[in-house]
Motif scaffolding. Structure first.
Motif, PDB file in Angstrom:
ATOM      1  N   PHE A 171       0.835  -1.199   0.000  1.00  0.00           N
ATOM      2  CA  PHE A 171       0.000   0.000   0.000  1.00  0.00           C
ATOM      3  C   PHE A 171       0.876   1.258   0.000  1.00  0.00           C
ATOM      4  O   PHE A 171       0.670   2.178  -0.791  1.00  0.00           O
ATOM      5  CB  PHE A 171      -0.915  -0.013   1.227  1.00  0.00           C
ATOM      6  CG  PHE A 171      -1.876   1.136   1.288  1.00  0.00           C
ATOM      7  CD1 PHE A 171      -3.061   1.107   0.577  1.00  0.00           C
ATOM      8  CD2 PHE A 171      -1.594   2.261   2.054  1.00  0.00           C
ATOM      9  CE1 PHE A 171      -3.953   2.173   0.633  1.00  0.00           C
ATOM     10  CE2 PHE A 171      -2.464   3.324   2.111  1.00  0.00           C
ATOM     11  CZ  PHE A 171      -3.661   3.288   1.385  1.00  0.00           C
ATOM     12  N   ARG A 172       1.871   1.268   0.873  1.00  0.00           N
ATOM     13  CA  ARG A 172       2.756   2.437   0.940  1.00  0.00           C
ATOM     14  C   ARG A 172       3.645   2.553  -0.296  1.00  0.00           C
ATOM     15  O   ARG A 172       3.834   3.638  -0.836  1.00  0.00           O
ATOM     16  CB  ARG A 172       3.632   2.364   2.181  1.00  0.00           C
ATOM     17  CG  ARG A 172       2.899   2.754   3.438  1.00  0.00           C
ATOM     18  CD  ARG A 172       3.839   3.387   4.447  1.00  0.00           C
ATOM     19  NE  ARG A 172       3.041   4.114   5.426  1.00  0.00           N
ATOM     20  CZ  ARG A 172       3.486   5.100   6.174  1.00  0.00           C
ATOM     21  NH1 ARG A 172       4.729   5.492   6.056  1.00  0.00           N
ATOM     22  NH2 ARG A 172       2.706   5.705   7.028  1.00  0.00           N
ATOM     23  N   ALA A 173       4.201   1.432  -0.721  1.00  0.00           N
ATOM     24  CA  ALA A 173       5.152   1.478  -1.842  1.00  0.00           C
ATOM     25  C   ALA A 173       4.475   1.840  -3.158  1.00  0.00           C
ATOM     26  O   ALA A 173       5.060   2.559  -3.975  1.00  0.00           O
ATOM     27  CB  ALA A 173       5.859   0.128  -1.970  1.00  0.00           C
ATOM     28  N   LEU A 174       3.245   1.374  -3.364  1.00  0.00           N
ATOM     29  CA  LEU A 174       2.626   1.506  -4.679  1.00  0.00           C
ATOM     30  C   LEU A 174       1.487   2.513  -4.749  1.00  0.00           C
ATOM     31  O   LEU A 174       1.265   3.103  -5.802  1.00  0.00           O
ATOM     32  CB  LEU A 174       2.092   0.147  -5.135  1.00  0.00           C
ATOM     33  CG  LEU A 174       3.150  -0.942  -5.267  1.00  0.00           C
ATOM     34  CD1 LEU A 174       2.503  -2.276  -5.536  1.00  0.00           C
ATOM     35  CD2 LEU A 174       4.122  -0.581  -6.374  1.00  0.00           C
ATOM     36  N   LEU A 175       0.776   2.699  -3.658  1.00  0.00           N
ATOM     37  CA  LEU A 175      -0.412   3.544  -3.720  1.00  0.00           C
ATOM     38  C   LEU A 175      -0.180   4.938  -3.146  1.00  0.00           C
ATOM     39  O   LEU A 175      -0.417   5.936  -3.820  1.00  0.00           O
ATOM     40  CB  LEU A 175      -1.586   2.860  -3.012  1.00  0.00           C
ATOM     41  CG  LEU A 175      -2.013   1.517  -3.635  1.00  0.00           C
ATOM     42  CD1 LEU A 175      -3.145   0.893  -2.845  1.00  0.00           C
ATOM     43  CD2 LEU A 175      -2.426   1.698  -5.085  1.00  0.00           C
ATOM     44  N   THR A 176       0.275   4.994  -1.893  1.00  0.00           N
ATOM     45  CA  THR A 176       0.447   6.315  -1.285  1.00  0.00           C
ATOM     46  C   THR A 176       1.849   6.876  -1.491  1.00  0.00           C
ATOM     47  O   THR A 176       2.075   8.064  -1.284  1.00  0.00           O
ATOM     48  CB  THR A 176       0.156   6.264   0.228  1.00  0.00           C
ATOM     49  OG1 THR A 176       1.132   5.436   0.862  1.00  0.00           O
ATOM     50  CG2 THR A 176      -1.243   5.730   0.489  1.00  0.00           C
TER      51      THR A 176
END
Length: 198
Positions: A171-176
């Motif tokens: 989630f952190r690496a790709l989305l936010t």
């Protein structure tokens, strides 16, 4: 990354001519990805590097996206070893660090994006299943060791543990696109441990 480093993970597969062709094509795909990224990759470039005719590549993988995903899945199985620090919290932190570090590489980003974008093509089912089976097995070992040390119940769900560990990292690496630092990893693992304890 050298040509030999790229070739070694996929070239280990045994088998006949078909396995050798697959290994050569996947290694050539990784080499091209490492040099140019996904945007500039073409089947013709992979054919040139591998010595396998472009029509054969097209026939076997169908789409360039399928080829990229298959190459990245095969390579990635070698990049995430199972940590053994002596306690569950440190094992999960070490595993999260490995995943975060891998996601911070061009090939790690390409794998994550390819897995999201690719259809459920039956030609990739085996590679995808092998990749996740390897990840689940690594987590099963970590959870089993923790149960042997009485840190967790014997029936703790290792599959859920992996999913709860991997999801926030992706989630952190790709989305936010937020940073994944040491303090955040430790807080995330502590939340996960409280859930597993229940």
């Amino acid at each position: 990354m050298s040509q030999n480093e790229m070739r070694s993970p996929v070239a280990r597969r045994s088998g006949g001519r078909s396995a050798r062709v697959r290994a050569d094509v996947l290694a050539a795909t990784l080499e091209a990805l490492a040099e140019h990224g996904t945007g500039a990759l073409t089947v013709s470039e992979v054919a040139r590097r591998s010595g396998v005719h472009a029509t054969s590549i097209q026939r076997r993988w169908g789409t360039l996206q399928n080829l990229i995903l298959d190459a990245l899945l095969s390579y990635s199985q070698e990049q995430l070893p199972t940590p053994d620090t002596g306690n569950l919290r440190d094992d999960l932190i070490a595993l999260a660090r490995l995943i975060a570090s891998y996601l911070d590489t061009p090939l790690g980003v390409a794998l994550a994006e390819a897995m999201v974008a690719a259809d459920d093509d039956p030609t990739l089912a085996d590679s995808r299943a092998q990749f996740w089976q390897g990840r689940y097995e690594a987590t099963r070992i970590v959870v089993r060791r923790a149960a042997d040390r009485h840190e967790l119940a014997a029936d703790a769900d290792h599959q859920l543990a992996l999913e709860l560990l991997v999801a926030p990292l992706h989630f952190r690496a790709l989305l936010t696109r937020q940073p994944i630092d040491e303090g955040w990893i430790e807080r995330m693992v502590d939340v996960l441990l409280r859930g597993l304890a229940r």
